[in-house]
Design a protein around this motif. Structure first.
Motif, PDB file in Angstrom:
ATOM      1  N   LYS A  37       0.827  -1.208   0.000  1.00 61.13           N
ATOM      2  CA  LYS A  37       0.000   0.000   0.000  1.00 61.13           C
ATOM      3  C   LYS A  37       0.859   1.255   0.000  1.00 61.13           C
ATOM      4  CE  LYS A  37      -4.183  -1.618   2.432  1.00 61.13           C
ATOM      5  NZ  LYS A  37      -5.175  -1.077   1.471  1.00 61.13           N
ATOM      6  N   MET A  38       1.906   1.233   0.792  1.00 58.13           N
ATOM      7  CA  MET A  38       2.712   2.428   0.991  1.00 58.13           C
ATOM      8  C   MET A  38       3.512   2.820  -0.240  1.00 58.13           C
ATOM      9  SD  MET A  38       4.075   1.616   4.862  1.00 58.13           S
ATOM     10  CE  MET A  38       5.076   3.098   4.947  1.00 58.13           C
ATOM     11  N   ILE A  39       3.901   1.850  -1.059  1.00 63.62           N
ATOM     12  CA  ILE A  39       4.828   2.141  -2.154  1.00 63.62           C
ATOM     13  C   ILE A  39       4.147   2.232  -3.511  1.00 63.62           C
ATOM     14  CG2 ILE A  39       5.424  -0.242  -2.818  1.00 63.62           C
ATOM     15  CD1 ILE A  39       8.347   0.685  -2.925  1.00 63.62           C
ATOM     16  N   SER A  40       2.921   1.755  -3.634  1.00 58.25           N
ATOM     17  CA  SER A  40       2.288   1.632  -4.950  1.00 58.25           C
ATOM     18  C   SER A  40       2.130   2.975  -5.660  1.00 58.25           C
ATOM     19  CB  SER A  40       0.927   0.933  -4.817  1.00 58.25           C
ATOM     20  OG  SER A  40       0.080   1.650  -3.933  1.00 58.25           O
ATOM     21  N   GLY A  41       1.718   4.015  -4.935  1.00 58.38           N
ATOM     22  CA  GLY A  41       1.544   5.325  -5.563  1.00 58.38           C
ATOM     23  C   GLY A  41       2.849   5.890  -6.083  1.00 58.38           C
ATOM     24  N   THR A  42       3.920   5.738  -5.305  1.00 58.16           N
ATOM     25  CA  THR A  42       5.239   6.214  -5.727  1.00 58.16           C
ATOM     26  C   THR A  42       5.704   5.505  -6.986  1.00 58.16           C
ATOM     27  OG1 THR A  42       5.832   6.709  -3.429  1.00 58.16           O
ATOM     28  CG2 THR A  42       7.640   6.484  -5.004  1.00 58.16           C
ATOM     29  N   LEU A  43       5.462   4.188  -7.044  1.00 57.33           N
ATOM     30  CA  LEU A  43       5.875   3.417  -8.219  1.00 57.33           C
ATOM     31  C   LEU A  43       5.071   3.799  -9.452  1.00 57.33           C
ATOM     32  CD1 LEU A  43       6.366  -0.106  -6.606  1.00 57.33           C
ATOM     33  CD2 LEU A  43       8.134   1.495  -7.353  1.00 57.33           C
TER      34      LEU A  43
END
Length: 404
Positions: A37-43
């Motif tokens: 959840k935490m990294i998906s937007g950044t990726l």
């Protein structure tokens, strides 16, 4: 009351079984791995930017949305914790539509994207450069087949070991080590920081691993130092590689004599292969040959002591013991950086930077300031030591996150 409790407990048990079956069938279920959840937007933002520079930018429908990335990371994490016939899975997932790849192997019927199916198919993609192709139809995710050829900015997720995932993409010039973007280990998230690296003080090895164009690359498709670093790390025994100036004997002032295993005549095969490329004389199997020789030299670094090569990749010695040059003082401090978001530089006493290999590398570079030292630890940490004229001290770049 006792009977009622039994019925209640039995009902809860039945519900859990039904829920587990439902989740195993659902394509994109609720994410339970918080790091996903935490990294998906950044990726999503990263690959949108990369797509603008690559052959993938042919319509937004081919760019993965954060919810899809989140589901892929979540399933891969839980798959990594399972075993198939006693083996922990090693999986490479390419998040790309089949029509965006070259020569795809497409299944007659797409397979549901679940941790169980990932584990079942993992033995088929254990060899390097083979990926499970995954893409979504609406909100449903499927494994559509396998592929060797993927676009430059295709998201690749590699399951390295239980709980350890690496997200990367192919370097834009094509061949060689992929460019790492993020490493997830359990609840730890390490995002590679490309913007605050001080590239004016950055060795070519680090620049190449970050996908930064080199001012004078060894070859547009392969970087020898990158492959040497990978080879050193691969044998998992730890190692020290010293890269010294060509046609200079000054490095011997920082080595105990007699040298453990000197090479006479100097082993020039790797140097000759690189020179062939420069002269435009290399053969069809040049890349395969150069990687074989890299593995040979990388193997020597598993021997106790340092392996010594020139900047032209001539092998001079291995098993050499590093000692402080008589005319020099002990290395006082070491400046340590790691290209990770949120990681602050440190200045440490050399005895606090690692084991004897790290101390030997720091001392050697302090004495031989036109040299470089590469250190692989048994626990996987990899450090590149150079002399920084701007800092007037030894600069240690920790790059293990980039080598996974």
């Amino acid at each position: 009351m006792k009977s009622c409790n039994l019925l209640t407990n039995g009902g809860i048990y039945a519900y859990c079984i039904i829920k587990a079956i439902y989740l195993s069938l659902d394509m994109i279920s609720e994410t339970t791995y918080l790091a996903a959840k935490m990294i998906s937007g950044t990726l999503e933002e990263y690959f949108t930017e990369q797509a603008a520079l690559s052959d993938l930018a042919n319509g937004d429908k081919y760019l993965p949305q954060s919810i899809i990335i989140e589901a892929v990371v979540d399933a891969a994490f839980w798959a990594s914790l399972r075993k198939e016939e006693g083996y922990s899975p090693k999986i490479s997932i390419a998040l790309v539509a089949p029509e965006k790849t070259s020569y795809p192997l497409v299944f007659g019927q797409a397979v549901r994207f679940t941790p169980n199916n990932l584990v079942k198919l993992s033995p088929a993609v254990i060899q390097p450069s083979i990926h499970l192709g995954v893409w979504n139809v609406g909100s449903d995710l499927f494994i559509w087949g396998t592929t060797h050829h993927i676009p430059d900015s295709c998201l690749v997720l590699e399951v390295v070991e239980p709980g350890l995932l690496v997200i990367k993409h192919k370097r834009h010039e094509g061949y060689g080590k992929f460019v790492n973007i993020a490493v997830l280990k359990g609840d730890q998230i390490k995002l590679v920081d490309e913007k605050n690296l001080g590239l004016t003080n950055c060795p070519d090895l680090l620049a190449s691993l970050l996908g930064v164009p080199l001012p004078a690359p060894v070859d547009e498709s392969i970087n020898v130092l990158v492959e040497l670093a990978v080879a050193m790390r691969k044998h998992k025994r730890g190692g020290l590689l010293l890269v010294v100036p060509t046609d200079s004997e000054e490095w011997q002032e920082s080595i105990v004599h007699p040298i453990g295993y000197s090479i006479d005549p100097v082993y020039c095969t790797l140097s000759d292969l690189v020179q062939q490329q420069h002269n435009g004389e290399y053969e069809v199997d040049w890349k395969e040959n150069i990687l074989k020789i890299v593995d040979i030299i990388g193997g020597f670094t598993a021997i106790d002591g340092a392996t010594v090569i020139t900047k032209n990749y001539e092998l001079l010695a291995f098993g050499a013991k590093v000692a402080r040059a008589a005319k020099n003082s002990p290395v006082p401090k070491v400046f340590i950086t790691e290209p990770i978001v949120g990681q602050e530089p440190e200045i440490l006493d050399p005895v606090k930077i690692g084991g004897t290999r790290h101390l030997a590398a720091a001392q050697f570079v302090h004495d031989q300031r036109d040299s470089m030292a590469l250190v692989a630890s048994q626990d996987g940490i990899f450090t590149v030591f150079i002399w920084s004229a701007s800092l007037n001290m030894v600069h240690a770049h920790r790059i293990d996150t980039l080598l996974l």
